[in-house]
Design a protein around this motif. Structure first.
Motif, mmCIF file in Angstrom:
data_model
loop_
_atom_site.group_PDB
_atom_site.id
_atom_site.type_symbol
_atom_site.label_atom_id
_atom_site.label_comp_id
_atom_site.label_asym_id
_atom_site.label_seq_id
_atom_site.Cartn_x
_atom_site.Cartn_y
_atom_site.Cartn_z
ATOM 1 N N TYR A 97 34.557 62.168 93.315
ATOM 2 C CA TYR A 97 33.119 63.000 92.700
ATOM 3 C C TYR A 97 33.018 63.850 93.788
ATOM 4 O O TYR A 97 32.537 65.273 93.237
ATOM 5 C CB TYR A 97 32.055 62.039 92.649
ATOM 6 N N PHE A 98 33.417 63.988 94.981
ATOM 7 C CA PHE A 98 33.387 65.085 95.936
ATOM 8 C C PHE A 98 34.042 66.155 95.614
ATOM 9 O O PHE A 98 33.898 67.367 95.505
ATOM 10 C CB PHE A 98 33.654 64.583 97.271
ATOM 11 N N TYR A 99 35.466 65.669 95.102
ATOM 12 C CA TYR A 99 36.492 66.822 94.477
ATOM 13 C C TYR A 99 35.811 67.452 93.382
ATOM 14 O O TYR A 99 35.845 68.778 93.012
ATOM 15 C CB TYR A 99 37.639 65.919 94.080
ATOM 16 N N SER A 100 35.312 66.720 92.345
ATOM 17 C CA SER A 100 34.556 67.414 91.141
ATOM 18 C C SER A 100 33.532 68.272 91.475
ATOM 19 O O SER A 100 33.169 69.409 91.320
ATOM 20 C CB SER A 100 34.051 66.276 90.430
ATOM 21 N N GLY A 101 32.707 67.861 92.500
ATOM 22 C CA GLY A 101 31.586 68.592 92.922
ATOM 23 C C GLY A 101 32.101 69.809 93.543
ATOM 24 O O GLY A 101 31.558 71.125 93.543
ATOM 25 N N LEU A 102 33.068 69.683 94.317
ATOM 26 C CA LEU A 102 33.798 71.113 95.190
ATOM 27 C C LEU A 102 34.085 71.998 93.929
ATOM 28 O O LEU A 102 33.813 73.193 94.384
ATOM 29 C CB LEU A 102 34.914 70.614 96.036
ATOM 30 N N LEU A 103 34.717 71.616 93.096
ATOM 31 C CA LEU A 103 35.148 72.542 92.021
ATOM 32 C C LEU A 103 33.927 72.991 91.252
ATOM 33 O O LEU A 103 34.098 74.171 90.679
ATOM 34 C CB LEU A 103 35.919 71.769 90.888
ATOM 35 N N MET A 104 32.820 72.444 90.979
ATOM 36 C CA MET A 104 31.886 72.880 90.362
ATOM 37 C C MET A 104 31.138 73.948 90.814
ATOM 38 O O MET A 104 30.529 74.881 90.357
ATOM 39 C CB MET A 104 30.739 71.706 90.013
ATOM 40 N N VAL A 105 31.064 73.753 92.181
ATOM 41 C CA VAL A 105 30.737 75.160 93.102
ATOM 42 C C VAL A 105 31.442 76.332 92.757
ATOM 43 O O VAL A 105 30.626 77.436 92.982
ATOM 44 C CB VAL A 105 30.863 74.642 94.691
ATOM 45 N N GLY A 106 32.637 76.070 92.347
ATOM 46 C CA GLY A 106 33.274 77.376 91.871
ATOM 47 C C GLY A 106 32.443 78.246 90.727
ATOM 48 O O GLY A 106 32.907 79.462 90.638
ATOM 49 N N VAL A 107 31.778 77.739 89.891
ATOM 50 C CA VAL A 107 30.890 78.570 88.976
ATOM 51 C C VAL A 107 30.024 79.522 89.754
ATOM 52 O O VAL A 107 30.041 80.720 89.412
ATOM 53 C CB VAL A 107 29.941 77.675 88.264
ATOM 54 N N LEU A 108 29.492 79.184 90.808
ATOM 55 C CA LEU A 108 28.878 80.245 91.527
ATOM 56 C C LEU A 108 29.785 81.025 92.219
ATOM 57 O O LEU A 108 29.615 82.390 92.316
ATOM 58 C CB LEU A 108 27.997 79.406 92.773
ATOM 59 N N GLY A 109 31.099 80.878 92.634
ATOM 60 C CA GLY A 109 32.094 81.746 93.365
ATOM 61 C C GLY A 109 32.447 82.574 92.307
ATOM 62 O O GLY A 109 32.543 83.762 92.394
ATOM 63 N N GLN A 110 32.717 82.195 91.011
ATOM 64 C CA GLN A 110 33.220 82.857 89.955
ATOM 65 C C GLN A 110 32.168 84.120 89.701
ATOM 66 O O GLN A 110 32.453 85.360 89.406
ATOM 67 C CB GLN A 110 33.230 82.309 88.784
#
Length: 421
Positions: free
Chosen positions: A281-294
């Protein structure tokens, strides 16, 4: 955007299956030869699929210039659905590898098709790449999350088949889509006198256009995208398994975090004995933050020189590789902070190098250019999974993160060089 989300849903759900496969299988049977299942052997297994994901981008890019994006994207979606159905009926890791091959070949055509479509059909490229990237990051984050949740209730093969359904629906929708794929070609300032939209017609022309690309600054851009792919795949492939080694993220049973009475009320008391892996779930959250990065990366791409963005973005990734393990050992809060910044930074750089390709290449071979780009990102970059698996098997996590930092430093240095030129 829909197809991009699907591609990355499947791409990043695979690492969630890796700890399950490590527990479920002891050996890989290759006729008279049997190989022990370890981080190293699984790293090679997933590299085969991820490698084809990148290697197929080059012929995919050639096809884009010849037959257009829509048909290729539709075929991509149908093929990915078939691969996860095959994964769901796999009796062992040899069949799993075959499913990964089908997925890699099917998914490989997406990026040259999708990015050529944006670069030739959208005038505000940076914003187009940003929204496209946001869709990809939703798949990147929600794919692993959905997979982790489904694994609480179903056996992994059933989960794989369930995951095939969205791509089937997306493929059905894609068959009805119609649009002008070259709406922005006349408005774009692509430089040079290459063909506007015809692509390459022969092997000789393929060699000539390829030589033209690599005798210019695109060769340096290609080095950047290779380093990006090695860092990306190297840090993400074994992240869920690596997080299990951190005490904060040690697996626990469902009944230890959810009251048994609630499970009985919901009629799912049998789930109580299943293990929850908090690291997933940490892994998924880390990747979801990528929305902001993109989004941030895409907007910055329209406002600052892309070379400057590459230099700064990869410089930050080098620093984060050095800080990740010390933050993990310092406690939950430092790890969450570094994880948040890492999740965003991994994807800030993508709109920059995507737009750099568009600026450094002619419109007529844009599909070929993005084919080479994703050959570097996902083809050469797939070796990051093997590097990670071997280093974790025979060395240790600090060594892995030091190697990842070196990849980022090289990319940042190339960005500085291009900027100063």
């Amino acid at each position: 955007m829909l197809a991009h989300g699907m591609v990355h849903t499947y791409e990043l759900s695979i690492p969630i299956f890796i700890p399950v496969w490590l527990d479920a299988f002891d050996v890989i049977s290759l006729g008279p030869v049997e190989l022990a299942v370890t981080s190293a052997t699984l790293g090679v297994l997933v590299t085969i699929g991820y490698g084809l994901f990148g290697l197929g981008a080059l012929p995919g890019g050639v096809l884009v210039d010849r037959i257009g994006s829509r048909r290729l994207i539709t075929a991509c979606l149908a093929g990915m659905a078939a691969s996860f159905v095959l994964l769901g009926v796999s009796p062992g890791l040899v069949a799993v590898t075959l499913a990964m091959v089908v997925w890699g070949v099917s998914a490989s055509v997406y990026h040259p098709a999708g990015l050529a479509l944006i670069s030739k059909g959208v005038e505000e490229r940076g914003s187009g790449f940003a929204y496209h990237g946001i869709a990809g990051n939703l798949g990147i984050g929600l794919g692993p999350l959905l997979t982790a949740v489904l694994l609480l209730f179903f056996e992994w093969r059933t989960v794989a088949i369930v995951l095939a359904v969205p791509a089937l629906l997306a493929a059905a929708y894609a068959t009805t889509a119609s649009f002008d794929e070259t709406a922005a070609v006349e408005a774009a300032t692509d430089g040079g006198d290459s063909k506007a939209s015809s692509g390459v017609d022969s092997l000789a022309e393929f060699r000539r256009e390829s030589a033209r690309l690599f005798t210019g600054s695109f060769a340096l851009v290609f080095l950047v995208v290779m380093c990006s792919g090695l860092y990306y795949r190297g840090i993400l492939t074994f992240m869920p398994d690596l997080l299990q080694g951190i005490p904060t993220f040690s697996p626990v049973t469902v009944s230890s975090v959810v009251p048994p009475g609630l499970l009985e009320t919901l009629g799912i008391e049998q789930v109580g004995s299943r293990r929850v892996r908090p690291g997933d779930y940490f892994y998924s959250g880390l990747l979801m933050v990528g929305v902001l990065g993109q989004f941030v990366g895409g907007k910055l791409t329209d406002r600052i020189p892309v070379e400057r963005g590459i230099a700064g973005g990869f410089g930050l990734l080098a620093v984060l590789a050095v800080l990740f393990l010390p933050a993990a050992n310092a406690g939950v809060v430092p790890l969450l902070v570094v994880g948040f910044v890492l999740g965003a930074s991994l994807f800030v750089v993508q709109p920059f190098y995507q737009a750099t390709v568009a600026e450094y290449t002619p419109a007529g071979t844009r599909g070929l250019s993005y084919g080479y780009t994703y050959l570097g990102v996902f083809g050469v970059g797939a070796l990051g999974g093997t590097v990670a698996g071997v280093v974790l098997q025979y060395a240790n996590p600090p060594t892995l993160f030091a190697i990842l930092a070196c990849f980022a430093v090289v990319a940042s240095a190339v960005g500085v060089y291009l900027w100063r030129r």
